[in-house]
Design an enzyme around this catalytic site. Structure first.
Site, mmCIF file in Angstrom:
data_model
loop_
_atom_site.group_PDB
_atom_site.id
_atom_site.type_symbol
_atom_site.label_atom_id
_atom_site.label_comp_id
_atom_site.label_asym_id
_atom_site.label_seq_id
_atom_site.Cartn_x
_atom_site.Cartn_y
_atom_site.Cartn_z
ATOM 1 N N GLY A 86 69.353 -29.170 19.861
ATOM 2 C CA GLY A 86 68.594 -29.338 18.625
ATOM 3 C C GLY A 86 67.366 -30.193 18.862
ATOM 4 O O GLY A 86 66.767 -30.139 19.932
ATOM 5 N N LEU A 87 67.026 -30.990 17.869
ATOM 6 C CA LEU A 87 65.851 -31.851 17.920
ATOM 7 C C LEU A 87 64.593 -31.052 18.235
ATOM 8 O O LEU A 87 63.811 -31.414 19.113
ATOM 9 C CB LEU A 87 66.026 -32.981 18.942
ATOM 10 C CG LEU A 87 66.994 -34.092 18.560
ATOM 11 C CD1 LEU A 87 67.024 -35.158 19.633
ATOM 12 C CD2 LEU A 87 66.606 -34.704 17.225
ATOM 13 N N CYS A 88 64.457 -29.928 17.579
ATOM 14 C CA CYS A 88 63.245 -29.163 17.799
ATOM 15 C C CYS A 88 62.769 -28.563 16.475
ATOM 16 O O CYS A 88 62.380 -27.410 16.406
ATOM 17 C CB CYS A 88 63.467 -28.073 18.847
ATOM 18 S SG CYS A 88 64.930 -27.110 18.567
ATOM 19 N N GLY A 89 62.875 -29.350 15.429
ATOM 20 C CA GLY A 89 62.360 -28.902 14.138
ATOM 21 C C GLY A 89 63.149 -27.716 13.614
ATOM 22 O O GLY A 89 64.361 -27.641 13.777
ATOM 23 N N TYR A 91 63.058 -24.671 14.647
ATOM 24 C CA TYR A 91 63.077 -23.547 15.595
ATOM 25 C C TYR A 91 64.356 -22.716 15.514
ATOM 26 O O TYR A 91 64.323 -21.504 15.302
ATOM 27 C CB TYR A 91 62.859 -24.070 17.011
ATOM 28 C CG TYR A 91 63.164 -23.071 18.093
ATOM 29 C CD1 TYR A 91 62.271 -22.046 18.367
ATOM 30 C CD2 TYR A 91 64.354 -23.110 18.810
ATOM 31 C CE1 TYR A 91 62.561 -21.107 19.336
ATOM 32 C CE2 TYR A 91 64.651 -22.177 19.763
ATOM 33 C CZ TYR A 91 63.751 -21.182 20.033
ATOM 34 O OH TYR A 91 64.050 -20.260 20.981
#
Lengths: 286, 135
Positions: A86-89, A91
């Protein structure tokens, strides 16, 4: 008002978080550069494959092959390309929603997920996941694409699915990416007709035979499409992570500034109070 | 484009191996070796595993190893699309020998539950790599 010690502790924790997001930003941006150049390397193959198929479609008169023939649709297959982390907005969410939307009328659709995020999501939705691949999203190889391609072609050939869709993320620019769902099987030959530069009157030869060439080329094309989508999605994931981490670092900076202000106010308040107490204690006003 | 030269492009999923002119290109198709020069009739064929020779300006032949794929021939241009292609000097002979042993072990051992076709293809790839890499 929170005590000075509390505020100081907050500042410290926000600062360490900011350090992490900054580091992740740097990692994502350097990986993105590499992924982008890989994407550029795969483009010629993809474009040339399309051109060759266009030439075949144009050169061969009245071709027919199971892979290009429309048939009655009883069930569909879906490949969803997501990330492992995760940690990708938005996406992962965006592409998963696009995929889910594509199969909303068909609860029995067979789903193949790439990336653990997709596996978790479609698992929670109680969808029929027939296979999932993890650990390849960030750095897909052509072999990975071959594995996935072989699997869907087999499903299609056996008649277990009559259409196969691919949900991936299209790369527009580092800041802009778009979730997309495309149909990869059966291959729609009509869309190729205008791409060929070959004179349609020229006589085209096929060795060993037209059918055998198509039998070979079309699966290759499907693999190529999957590979291209994998590489493109990887670029988008890194781009999204980079943007998300950049804004996270910025937000942390803003938060630190606010907390600094609060800290100074608290410090000033404490000093004022101390003076008042001393003055009050000295009793000059009495 | 110069007279009687044909443009050759060799493209693989990970890179473009070759994009230049040639006098003649000899390649191994699934139905035998074929040589192609400028002005060839349009042809599409599948390729086997083998060595591809590029002849140019009377210099020594340039060789490349091509593992499958297909080729689209137009009078002015040859496009080879291959899953894997490499120059002989890029071949890691040691790795190829390891791959050969692995494939042989698989084929000679218990044949149950293995993909025989895949193992055979791996063996053929390894043998071609060893042959060309040693030269």
């Amino acid at each position: 008002m929170a005590s000075m010690r509390d505020i100081k502790r907050r500042i410290k924790s926000v600062k360490s978080t900011q350090q992490i997001t900054k580091a992740m930003y740097l990692v994502a941006s350097s990986k993105l550069t590499r992924a982008k150049s890989r994407l550029a390397d795969t483009r010629p193959f993809f474009n040339e494959t399309r051109k060759v198929i266009a030439n075949i479609v144009k050169g061969a008169k009245g071709i027919s092959h199971p892979y290009i023939e429309q048939r009655d649709v009883n069930n569909i297959g879906l490949i969803v390309l997501t990330g492992d982390r995760g940690l990708c907005g938005g996406y992962n969410q965006n592409v998963m929603k696009a995929g889910l939307n594509a199969i909303k009328d068909r609860p029995e659709a067979k789903v193949i997920t790439v990336g653990s995020k997709g596996r978790e999501f479609f698992g929670r939705q109680k969808k029929n996941i027939i296979n999932s691949y993890t650990g390849i999203s960030e750095k897909p190889t052509y072999e990975d694409a071959l594995k996935i391609g072989r699997e869907v072609l087999e499903l299609y050939a056996k008649g277990e699915v009559d259409e196969v869709y691919l949900a991936y993320t299209q790369f527009v620019s580092t800041l802009v990416s778009e979730p997309k769902v495309i149909k990869i099987l059966p291959v729609d030959v009509e869309e190729f007709k205008n791409e060929s530069s070959v004179d349609s009157n020229s006589l085209m030869m096929f060795e060993p035979s037209e059918e055998e060439v198509l039998e070979y080329v079309i699966p290759k094309y499907v693999n190529t499409v999957i590979f291209g989508a994998l590489v493109e999605s990887a670029v988008c994931e890194l781009g999204a992570r980079m943007t998300a981490m950049d804004s996270a670092s910025e937000n942390a900076q803003e938060m630190i500034e606010k907390l600094d202000l609060m800290y100074n106010r608290a410090r000033q308040g404490a000093i004022t109070q101390e003076i008042t107490e001393i003055v009050g204690g000295s009793g000059i006003y009495n | 484009m110069a007279e009687n030269k044909i443009r050759l492009r060799i493209v693989t999923p990970v890179r473009e191996l070759y994009n230049d002119e040639a006098d003649m290109v000899i390649m191994r198709s699934t139905s035998g070796d074929i040589g192609i020069m400028h002005g060839h009739q349009p042809l599409t064929t599948t390729l086997g595993y083998g060595v591809l020779k590029i002849m140019k300006d009377g210099e020594d032949d340039v060789k490349a190893v091509v593992f499958g794929g297909y080729v689209d021939v137009q009078p002015e241009c040859i496009t080879i699309l291959s899953d894997a292609a490499e120059w002989p000097d890029e071949i890691d002979v040691k790795r190829a020998e390891e791959a050969k042993e692995r494939a042989e072990r698989r084929l000679n051992g218990n044949r149950e539950g293995i993909d025989i076709l895949r193992a055979e293809l791996a063996l053929r790839r390894a043998l071609i790599r060893i042959d060309e890499g040693k030269r």
